[in-house]
Write an enzyme that holds these catalytic residues in place. Structure first.
Site, PDB file in Angstrom:
ATOM      1  N   LYS A  78       0.839  -1.197   0.000  1.00 40.93           N
ATOM      2  CA  LYS A  78       0.000   0.000   0.000  1.00 40.93           C
ATOM      3  C   LYS A  78       0.873   1.245   0.000  1.00 40.93           C
ATOM      4  CE  LYS A  78      -3.907   2.056   2.541  1.00 40.93           C
ATOM      5  NZ  LYS A  78      -4.834   1.904   3.688  1.00 40.93           N
ATOM      6  N   SER A 158      -9.867   2.468   2.829  1.00 43.84           N
ATOM      7  CA  SER A 158      -8.912   3.150   1.968  1.00 43.84           C
ATOM      8  C   SER A 158      -7.998   2.196   1.207  1.00 43.84           C
ATOM      9  CB  SER A 158      -8.039   4.104   2.808  1.00 43.84           C
ATOM     10  OG  SER A 158      -7.231   3.366   3.722  1.00 43.84           O
ATOM     11  N   SER A 182     -10.491   0.130   7.150  1.00 43.03           N
ATOM     12  CA  SER A 182      -9.904   0.230   5.813  1.00 43.03           C
ATOM     13  C   SER A 182      -9.197  -1.017   5.317  1.00 43.03           C
ATOM     14  CB  SER A 182      -8.936   1.416   5.742  1.00 43.03           C
ATOM     15  OG  SER A 182      -9.645   2.625   5.818  1.00 43.03           O
TER      16      SER A 182
END
Length: 495
Positions: A78, A158, A182
């Site tokens: 990420k 997210s 998330s």
């Protein structure tokens, strides 16, 4: 071997050790898949040279018989994790061009274990969002479709890029972060498994901060066993992180027996919310029966302060974000606005932050600054802190009464279309966190497990919440649920 990208971590580990394939072969297959999947916009910084170099080193370790479980496993990282010499922007324009001179603890530990980095993954800007629509890179796209409908769906947020990449078999697993859901919400939206560990189990050092008392990194994988393997490599005490727990890391994979006889599973009445879709209610009931059939005792419980969790979260998280994001000013790194004749330092700050931050980040910074201001600190922020303590106490009392884990829905719906909530009140988007934020406020471990398919052919997940520091027990309960549900559906390839 064929379909190398469809391997799980455990499957790839076993195949590598048997000599049936190599890390280089799996890595090359993943790199090819990534190139073909541009429509998903999951990978935003590609690192094929690094990946192949790491894969060759992993093959040498495997050949020498010195290979941990994660050795040779291609991962997506990420964009919130700082990676040395590789762009790490948190999907924000204000960090354009930023290449850290250091490695986050999580990625450092994964690389030490022999894992391979394929590239950096899309996400909501500074992890602020539930649909991956706030990214400076553009939207990440869910690999699933609603029946014969071609409309692009959100992969959640997210960690939307992580979720999309794992579900589409672009990587064998990915890192995610979870501040209010998330990891778990996007995992449920794409039919994979996502684990948020206990706060302090995994180091936050080198992870670009959103809300420091809530953020926690975790694995996003194809199944529960892979979560257990990857967590073992990510977890551990880190002296660079003052909130990191000085606890031994058990062998989480060895704890996956699937035997949950005698375990007590709590069903919280407060999670039965008005307007909950029938499919979510039915899935929850089915999951409850699955665990009961596996030998668990089902007990109705009450978490009375749950109804205050969402407003509490959306006071505390923006307040911490307002403080954390004050460092992005155009002076030291990242974007700096072009100044007009006569502009000074104040104008530079104002223009840089106005240009660099997206609308959602600006919204949360303003909310956070407001609730921390002198006239409103006690009325909002201090009160939210007190309610947070009550939410945490609710869980402590339930666990003290003998409950081993709590079963809830993971999301209030299946994945929705990109843009469908764009014109709505932001509160409608925030409601996606309704089942997940309590876990972050209380610092507990939680896991989303794919459990069913809705009438439109989209995956649905359930959430299990565990006792603090007992991820092994939580993973074993999730493993029992996973086996009972038998979820094997995959998105049809359209990209």
């Amino acid at each position: 071997m064929s379909d190398l990208t469809r391997l799980t971590i455990a499957g790839a580990r076993d195949a590598l050790r048997k000599g049936e394939t190599t890390s280089v072969e799996i890595t090359e297959a993943c790199l090819s898949a990534i190139e073909e999947a541009g429509a998903l916009n999951a990978f935003v910084h590609h690192t094929p040279e690094i990946a192949l170099e790491q894969a060759k080193a992993a093959d040498a370790r495997i050949k020498a018989g010195e290979a941990p479980s994660m050795c040779g496993i291609p991962l997506g990282i990420k964009d919130l994790f700082c990676t040395k010499g590789v762009p790490s922007q948190a999907a924000s324009a204000i960090l354009g061009g930023f290449k850290p001179e250091y490695e986050s603890t999580v990625t450092s530990q994964l690389f030490d274990a022999g894992a391979v980095m394929l590239g950096k993954l899309n996400m909501d800007e500074f992890a602020m969002g539930s649909s991956n629509e706030t990214s400076t890179y553009g939207n990440a796209v869910n690999p699933w479709r609603r029946g014969n409908d071609d409309a692009a769906l959100t992969p959640g947020g997210s960690s939307g890029g992580s979720a999309s990449a794992v579900a589409a078999d672009l990587c064998l697993a990915a890192t995610g972060t979870d501040t209010g859901g998330s990891i778990r919400q996007p995992a449920a939206f794409v039919g994979i498994t996502g684990l948020k560990p206990t706060y302090g189990r995994v180091s936050r050092w080198g992870i670009i901060a959103f809300a420091s008392s809530l953020d926690q990194a975790g694995p996003m994988t194809k199944d529960v066993r892979d979560c257990a393997i990857m967590l073992g490599a990510m977890a551990g005490h880190d002296p660079k992180d003052s909130t990191s727990a000085e606890l031994a890391v058990p062998d989480f994979e060895a704890m996956l027996t699937g035997d949950i006889r005698g375990k007590v599973i709590g069903i919280p009445c407060e999670y039965r919310m008005a307007g909950m879709p029938e499919e979510i209610e039915a899935l929850w009931a089915e999951g409850t029966e699955m665990l009961k059939s596996a030998g668990a005792e089902i007990r109705d419980i009450s978490l009375p302060h749950t109804k205050y969790a969402l407003p509490t979260y959306y006071v505390i998280a923006p307040a911490e974000a307002s403080s954390n994001l004050a460092r992005y000013d155009g002076v030291r790194f990242g974007h700096r606005a072009k100044l007009a004749q006569g502009d000074g330092i104040v104008e530079m700050y104002e223009k840089t932050r106005a240009e660099g931050f997206g609308d959602e980040v600006k919204r949360r910074i303003m909310v956070g600054t407001y609730v921390l201001s002198a006239g409103y600190y006690d009325a909002y922020y201090n009160r939210a802190r007190k309610v947070r303590a009550l939410i945490k106490r609710d869980f402590e009392e339930v666990f003290a009464a003998g409950v081993d884990a709590i079963l809830t829905p993971a999301t209030p719906s299946a994945a929705f279309g990109l843009g469908e909530m764009a014109e709505a009140d932001p509160v409608q988007m925030y409601l996606n966190d309704v089942f997940t934020v309590t876990v972050n406020l209380a610092g507990l471990p939680g896991i989303a497990v794919p459990t069913g398919i809705d009438k439109q052919g989209l995956p649905l997940g359930l959430q299990l919440i565990g006792r603090p520091w007992e991820e092994g027990d939580l993973l074993n309960t999730a493993y029992a649920l996973e086996r009972a549900a038998g979820f094997v559906a995959k998105p049809g390839k359209w990209w």
